[in-house]
Design an enzyme around this catalytic site. Structure first.
Site, PDB file in Angstrom:
ATOM      1  N   GLY A   1       0.827  -1.207   0.000  1.00  0.00           N
ATOM      2  CA  GLY A   1       0.000   0.000   0.000  1.00  0.00           C
ATOM      3  C   GLY A   1       0.855   1.248   0.000  1.00  0.00           C
ATOM      4  N   PHE A   2       1.790   1.316   0.950  1.00  0.00           N
ATOM      5  CA  PHE A   2       2.744   2.431   1.039  1.00  0.00           C
ATOM      6  C   PHE A   2       2.051   3.779   1.083  1.00  0.00           C
ATOM      7  CE2 PHE A   2       4.407  -0.994  -1.735  1.00  0.00           C
ATOM      8  CZ  PHE A   2       5.234  -1.595  -0.808  1.00  0.00           C
TER       9      PHE A   2
ATOM     10  N   ILE B   1      -0.590  -5.693   5.075  1.00  0.00           N
ATOM     11  CA  ILE B   1      -0.292  -5.157   3.736  1.00  0.00           C
ATOM     12  C   ILE B   1       1.026  -5.715   3.212  1.00  0.00           C
ATOM     13  CG2 ILE B   1      -1.689  -3.122   4.155  1.00  0.00           C
ATOM     14  CD1 ILE B   1       0.835  -1.501   4.651  1.00  0.00           C
ATOM     15  N   GLY B   2       1.341  -6.913   3.730  1.00  0.00           N
ATOM     16  CA  GLY B   2       2.600  -7.544   3.338  1.00  0.00           C
ATOM     17  C   GLY B   2       3.635  -7.416   4.441  1.00  0.00           C
TER      18      GLY B   2
ATOM     19  N   ALA C   1       1.747  -2.318  13.848  1.00  0.00           N
ATOM     20  CA  ALA C   1       2.190  -3.445  14.678  1.00  0.00           C
ATOM     21  C   ALA C   1       2.087  -3.109  16.162  1.00  0.00           C
ATOM     22  CB  ALA C   1       3.618  -3.831  14.314  1.00  0.00           C
TER      23      ALA C   1
ATOM     24  N   LEU D   1       9.177  -7.382  17.145  1.00  0.00           N
ATOM     25  CA  LEU D   1       8.191  -8.450  17.362  1.00  0.00           C
ATOM     26  C   LEU D   1       8.525  -9.712  16.577  1.00  0.00           C
ATOM     27  CD1 LEU D   1       5.033  -6.161  17.256  1.00  0.00           C
ATOM     28  CD2 LEU D   1       6.320  -6.931  19.260  1.00  0.00           C
TER      29      LEU D   1
ATOM     30  N   LYS E   1      12.464 -11.394  11.530  1.00  0.00           N
ATOM     31  CA  LYS E   1      12.485 -11.641  10.089  1.00  0.00           C
ATOM     32  C   LYS E   1      11.591 -10.646   9.344  1.00  0.00           C
ATOM     33  CE  LYS E   1      12.557 -15.583   7.041  1.00  0.00           C
ATOM     34  NZ  LYS E   1      12.454 -17.057   7.079  1.00  0.00           N
TER      35      LYS E   1
ATOM     36  N   GLU F   1       8.429   2.768   8.115  1.00  0.00           N
ATOM     37  CA  GLU F   1       8.941   3.912   7.354  1.00  0.00           C
ATOM     38  C   GLU F   1      10.358   4.298   7.748  1.00  0.00           C
ATOM     39  OE1 GLU F   1       5.438   5.795   8.698  1.00  0.00           O
ATOM     40  OE2 GLU F   1       4.698   6.157   6.671  1.00  0.00           O
TER      41      GLU F   1
HETATM   42 MO1  MOS Z   1       1.896   5.151   5.081  1.00  0.00          MO
HETATM   43  S1  MOS Z   1       2.931   6.114   3.619  1.00  0.00           S
HETATM   44  O1  MOS Z   1       1.234   6.226   6.179  1.00  0.00           O
HETATM   45  O2  MOS Z   1       0.994   3.870   4.579  1.00  0.00           O
END
Ligand code: MOS
Length: 735
Positions: free
Chosen positions: A244-245, A466-467, A510, A623, A626, A698
């Site tokens: 998504g990013f 989201i991966g 998370a 957490l 990996k 991020e």
């Molecule tokens: Mo983020 S760039 O707040 O999914």
């Protein structure tokens, strides 16, 4: 059952994704793969070929007669909607995202028609037959920094648009060494692997939407506000999201178009954006002009930091990112001044894109810090270490924790800072370093935890994966708490009927959702102890399959099967765990990191080859080592993209993109990446979240590009301030 997970037997371990087998065998169904028994029609949008103006004529007759076509929606026949952008008070994620409502065009590529047919091919072909004529007007554009005159109300991340401490002008005048430079970053886009996709089904009363979206909580009001359907009649599913990013924080055009078409046809309708449509019909990052002035004293102690940012924003879609955030927090300085100005433009949505603010802020600021270090004749690593803040440089408040210095020192040792491989003919090697400070956000979140009589736990929350590994870490949290095998826990996500979570975004997923699951575990333990026989002490409870062990008064362990423990009227226990603002400190919270890079620059072609990247990160409790390392590596790859390649080019004649696809918009791929190492300095931060975890999503991006830019400078002495650092720019610096 453990408090604060001190045993760390399961939590933290580099466990493979629990959803991995489902993903590689195709069992994990993404939005466009949600097939029911009903026939699903396909919609294909027709994009506007002007950036602003009015539709004067639209001829859909040929398309309507094409094979397989069920209907063609335009502003003339689409269902009634609320005006785009209303209500605006709750922000962009919940405001109306109306499409095909009026004859006005808001931006290039905005859908002006949707062709609905039995198959994708039929819809796509018929879309080519739609004839549209326009009365074009001149779109507002962001052409120079001076166009950005508006002060945004608030910046993304909740920052104030302006921040100031000390007198930067006087400090800068008196500085022993100073620099003043403009850095530019181009438009960029998230370009997630899974394109935005939706299947909507409206049965005349209820709307069910399968969509690839990061946050379900805002998706429901967005649909309600757009389509005038009561929120309680809307259900959204997003069990798997292929990246998504930021581009899927809110719902985008695929979701609205599919819903409109289902309202008209009464059937399920699927809209999957093509890659080119993703570029126009989902958000991108605006370009930035960042002016930076820095000053330091004779010993390299920073005395002045001045950062100004100018960026565009899309009309009626309020979003302003904070490139100046890193300048306010990374280093101590006697004076700091930071301002953000924006310019309203007629352009596709501008929104959060891969570490909004810090990704491009660090590209500029961490390069500027290097420039000042070079001017002062101080090693750039030493320069940074000399300016570590003991408290927040602007607010003076203490950080909940701050390990930036440790990350830099540890990274330098692991990277062997100062050591380069030998140079080949015509090749120059260089090393670069950059700091990373990323705001840690904590967002209210809820999760349901159930325990059945067989001892199986189920987590339900509308959180998404989201991966990033959400399924895995939530499984680990429960398994760790109750000391049961991972197989004894099922995590179910991405259904708006489940308790409302923070969703995925802003690196808060998370720690926030995970903490709600931890709370649910604590409540479940409490609930279980209420059912214990009267001879139980309440101590030493543990589960083994369907049997609960407990310590009886007077000592000794007893066991009781859950079927006997739980009354027949209540064969399953279910609790809700919830966290909110009160579970996190008001003090500044940041995840920290240090990036190191080695590059090889070809002095004949100007090409930059990335030899190695190394990052050391401190983000509270990790957490899952990996999935955490994978996210950070992904961020470092984006850093390589930002520094060297990514440039969403804009044609100012037509206010459209020149390279809106992945053939021409160059992201970093395997061959562009060298050796890559990720290390952690682990330090649980219970002031940040009950789990002790902080955000990492991020953090890997922040600073990663600047380390590469600084390595290029170290190699050939060329400072490219207009990103990306493409070979032509390197070469012209070498002349
Ligand atoms: Mo983020 S760039 O707040 O999914």
């Amino acid at each position: 059952m453990s408090e604060h997970n001190t045993r760390a037997e399961i939590l933290g371990n580099p466990i493979d994704r629990v959803d991995g087998p489902a993903k590689v065998t195709g069992q994990a169904r993404y939005a466009a793969e949600q097939v029911g028994s009903k026939e699903v029609l396909t919609g294909w949008p027709v994009g506007a070929t002007i950036a602003k103006g009015k539709i004067t004529g639209i001829d859909t007759s040929a398309a309507e007669q094409a094979p397989g076509v069920r209907c063609v929606l335009t502003y003339k026949n689409a269902p009634e909607q609320n005006p785009f952008g209303e209500p605006a008070d709750e922000g962009r994620f919940t405001q109306s995202r109306a499409l095909l409502r009026v004859a006005d065009v808001r931006h290039y590529g905005e859908p002006v028609a949707l062709v609905v047919a039995q198959t994708l091919e039929q819809a796509r072909y018929a879309a080519s037959l739609v004839e549209v004529s326009y009365d074009a007007e001149t779109p507002a554009q962001f052409l120079s920094a001076s166009d950005a005159t508006l002060v945004p109300e608030e910046l993304d991340g909740g920052f104030e648009p302006d921040a100031e401490t000390g007198d930067w002008q006087t400090e800068l005048r008196n500085a022993r060494y100073s620099i003043s430079q403009r850095y530019s970053t181009p438009r960029q886009i998230s370009a997630a692997m899974e394109p935005h996709a939706s299947i909507a089904h409206y049965d005349g009363e209820n709307l069910t939407l399968h969509s690839s979206v990061q946050i379900l909580a805002s998706a429901i009001p967005a649909l309600a506000n757009t389509l005038n359907i009561p929120p309680e009649n809307i259900r959204v599913h997003s069990p798997f999201v292929g990246g998504g990013f930021g581009s899927k924080l809110g719902l985008h055009y695929d979701a609205i178009l599919a819903s409109l078409a289902s309202m008209v046809t009464g059937q399920a309708v699927k809209v999957v954006l093509s890659r080119r449509q993703v570029f126009y019909q989902t958000p991108h990052r605006g370009n930035s002009r960042q002016d930076i002035k820095l000053g330091c004293d004779n010993d390299g102690a920073l005395t002045a930091i001045r950062h100004t940012s100018a960026m565009p924003t899309a009309r009626n879609y309020d979003f302003a990112e904070a490139p100046g955030a890193v300048a306010r927090v990374t280093y101590q300085s006697r004076s700091i001044s930071s301002t953000h100005r924006i310019c309203v433009t007629d352009t596709p949505a501008i929104d959060s894109t891969r570490a909004p603010g810090d990704a491009i802020g660090s590209l500029a600021f961490e390069a500027a810090i290097d420039e000042l270090a070079a001017r002062a004749g101080i090693d750039p690593l030493t320069f940074r270490l000399n300016n570590m803040p003991d408290y927040h440089p602007v607010s003076q408040a203490p950080f909940t924790s701050h390990r930036l210095g440790d990350c830099l020192r540890d990274g330098a040792e692991k990277f062997q800072w100062g050591t380069k491989a030998p140079e080949a003919d015509g090749k120059k090697r260089g090393l670069g370093v950059a700091s990373a400070m990323r705001l840690n956000m904590f967002v209210a979140s809820e999760a349901r935890l159930s325990l059945d009589k067989n001892g199986h736990f189920t987590v339900q929350t509308d959180m998404t994966d989201i991966g990033t590994g959400t399924y895995t870490i939530l499984t680990q949290i429960v398994a760790d708490y109750f000391d049961v095998p991972m197989e004894q826990v099922t995590v179910s996500l991405g259904d708006s009927d489940y308790p409302t979570s923070c969703g995925s975004g802003g690196s808060f997923g998370a720690a926030s959702a995970g903490s709600s699951v931890l709370r649910a575990c604590q409540q479940m333990a409490e609930e279980l102890s209420q059912h214990l026989p009267s001879n139980a002490t309440g101590e030493g409870m543990r589960l083994h399959e369907d049997t609960l062990m407990y310590v009886r008064s007077g000592g000794g362990e007893e066991k009781i099967r859950l079927t006997e423990l739980l009354p027949p009227s209540k064969p399953e226990l279910s609790v809700i765990g919830a966290v909110n603002d009160e579970d996190t400190s008001d003090n500044p919270q940041y995840s920290c990191g240090a990036h190191f890079a080695e590059v090889e620059v070809d002095t004949v072609t100007g090409e930059v080859k990335l030899v190695r990247q190394l990052g050391v990160f401190s983000a509270g409790k990790i957490l899952n080592h990996k999935t955490a390392a994978s996210q950070l590596k992904g961020g470092m790859v984006w850093g390589a993209g930002y520094a060297l390649r990514e440039h969403l080019m804009y044609d100012h004649e037509t206010a459209s993109f020149i390279n809106p696809d992945l053939a021409e918009y160059h992201i970093a791929v395997n061959r562009d990446i060298g050796d890559m190492e990720v290390h952690f300095i682990e330090e649980p931060d219970y002031d940040a979240s009950p789990l002790g975890a902080k955000g990492i999503g991020e953090l890997g991006i922040t600073g990663a590009g600047a380390a590469i830019a600084n390595a290029v400078f170290d190699a050939v002495g060329v400072r490219v301030r207009k990103y990306p650092i493409t070979p032509d720019k390197v070469l012209s610096g070498l002349d």
